[in-house]
Design a protein around this motif. Structure first.
Motif, short mmCIF file in Angstrom:
data_model
loop_
_atom_site.label_atom_id
_atom_site.label_comp_id
_atom_site.label_asym_id
_atom_site.label_seq_id
_atom_site.Cartn_x
_atom_site.Cartn_y
_atom_site.Cartn_z
N ALA A 11 0.38 -1.40 -0.27
CA ALA A 11 0.07 0.21 -0.21
C ALA A 11 1.06 0.83 -0.19
CB ALA A 11 -0.97 -0.25 1.63
N GLU A 12 2.48 1.13 0.53
CA GLU A 12 2.79 2.13 0.13
C GLU A 12 3.16 2.43 -0.90
OE1 GLU A 12 6.20 4.32 3.24
OE2 GLU A 12 6.22 2.10 3.81
N ALA A 13 4.09 1.74 -1.95
CA ALA A 13 4.19 1.83 -2.99
C ALA A 13 3.44 2.12 -3.35
CB ALA A 13 5.19 0.07 -3.05
N GLY A 16 3.24 6.19 -3.17
CA GLY A 16 3.51 7.03 -3.53
C GLY A 16 3.72 6.63 -5.06
N ALA A 17 3.59 5.52 -5.42
CA ALA A 17 2.72 5.82 -7.06
C ALA A 17 2.14 6.68 -8.12
CB ALA A 17 2.92 4.27 -7.77
N VAL A 18 0.80 6.86 -6.89
CA VAL A 18 -0.27 7.74 -6.97
C VAL A 18 0.37 9.27 -7.12
CG1 VAL A 18 -2.52 8.65 -5.85
CG2 VAL A 18 -2.26 5.98 -7.00
N LYS A 19 1.38 9.20 -5.81
CA LYS A 19 1.50 10.75 -5.27
C LYS A 19 2.55 11.22 -6.70
CE LYS A 19 2.09 11.63 -0.77
NZ LYS A 19 3.27 11.47 0.32
N LYS A 20 3.29 9.72 -7.28
CA LYS A 20 4.09 10.95 -8.46
C LYS A 20 3.31 10.87 -9.43
CE LYS A 20 6.88 6.99 -10.42
NZ LYS A 20 7.71 6.45 -10.32
N ARG A 30 7.47 18.91 -5.80
CA ARG A 30 7.33 19.09 -4.32
C ARG A 30 7.05 16.93 -4.34
NH1 ARG A 30 4.67 18.45 -0.60
NH2 ARG A 30 2.71 20.15 -1.08
N LEU A 31 5.77 16.99 -4.83
CA LEU A 31 4.47 16.18 -4.63
C LEU A 31 5.00 14.30 -5.48
CD1 LEU A 31 2.02 15.06 -3.46
CD2 LEU A 31 0.95 15.85 -5.76
N ARG A 32 6.60 14.61 -6.78
CA ARG A 32 6.28 13.78 -7.07
C ARG A 32 7.63 13.30 -6.95
NH1 ARG A 32 8.58 15.05 -13.36
NH2 ARG A 32 9.39 13.06 -13.89
N ALA A 33 8.24 14.60 -5.78
CA ALA A 33 9.56 14.00 -5.16
C ALA A 33 8.93 12.59 -3.66
CB ALA A 33 10.44 14.83 -5.17
N GLU A 34 8.22 13.45 -2.97
CA GLU A 34 7.45 12.47 -2.33
C GLU A 34 6.85 11.37 -2.58
OE1 GLU A 34 4.35 14.67 -0.40
OE2 GLU A 34 5.83 16.17 0.20
N GLY A 35 6.51 11.23 -3.44
CA GLY A 35 5.94 10.24 -4.82
C GLY A 35 6.99 9.38 -4.24
N ARG A 36 7.88 9.75 -4.88
CA ARG A 36 9.25 9.17 -5.68
C ARG A 36 9.78 8.17 -3.85
NH1 ARG A 36 13.18 12.18 -8.69
NH2 ARG A 36 10.58 13.32 -9.52
N ALA A 37 9.67 8.80 -3.07
CA ALA A 37 10.58 8.50 -1.52
C ALA A 37 9.46 7.78 -1.60
CB ALA A 37 10.75 9.98 -1.34
N ASP A 38 8.39 7.69 -1.17
CA ASP A 38 7.65 6.49 -0.49
C ASP A 38 7.13 5.42 -1.45
OD1 ASP A 38 6.57 9.27 1.12
OD2 ASP A 38 4.12 9.23 -0.22
N GLN A 39 7.19 5.52 -2.72
CA GLN A 39 7.37 4.28 -3.71
C GLN A 39 8.50 4.25 -3.27
OE1 GLN A 39 7.33 4.92 -7.40
NE2 GLN A 39 6.47 3.25 -8.08
N PHE A 40 9.64 4.46 -2.74
CA PHE A 40 10.66 3.59 -2.84
C PHE A 40 10.42 2.92 -1.42
CE2 PHE A 40 15.37 3.63 -0.63
CZ PHE A 40 15.85 2.93 -1.96
N LYS A 41 10.24 2.81 -0.48
CA LYS A 41 10.75 2.92 0.84
C LYS A 41 9.60 1.84 1.15
CE LYS A 41 8.79 6.48 3.08
NZ LYS A 41 8.39 7.76 4.23
#
Length: 57
Positions: A11-13, A16-20, A30-41
């Motif tokens: 779900a976290e990944a 992140g993909a949706v945010k990205k 900023r939202l795109r970067a947060e999405g990438r970070a969440d997806q990576f985590k």
């Protein structure tokens, strides 16, 4: 690893993909970067769980 944790990591990944995607669509870097970070985590947690499970069996 419990099923609940596996679902939470996926779900976290996915979050992140949706945010990205939303960040890309709106041009919000900023939202795109947060999405990438969440997806990576989320993906990193999934990989860690797979390694842990491999050593358990």
């Amino acid at each position: 690893m419990s099923v609940g944790k596996k679902i939470a990591h996926k779900a976290e990944a996915a979050k992140g993909a949706v945010k990205k995607l939303i960040g890309r669509a709106t041009g919000n870097t900023r939202l795109r970067a947060e999405g990438r970070a969440d997806q990576f985590k989320g993906n990193a947690k999934q990989a860690g769980a797979k390694v842990k499970d491999a050593f358990k069996h």
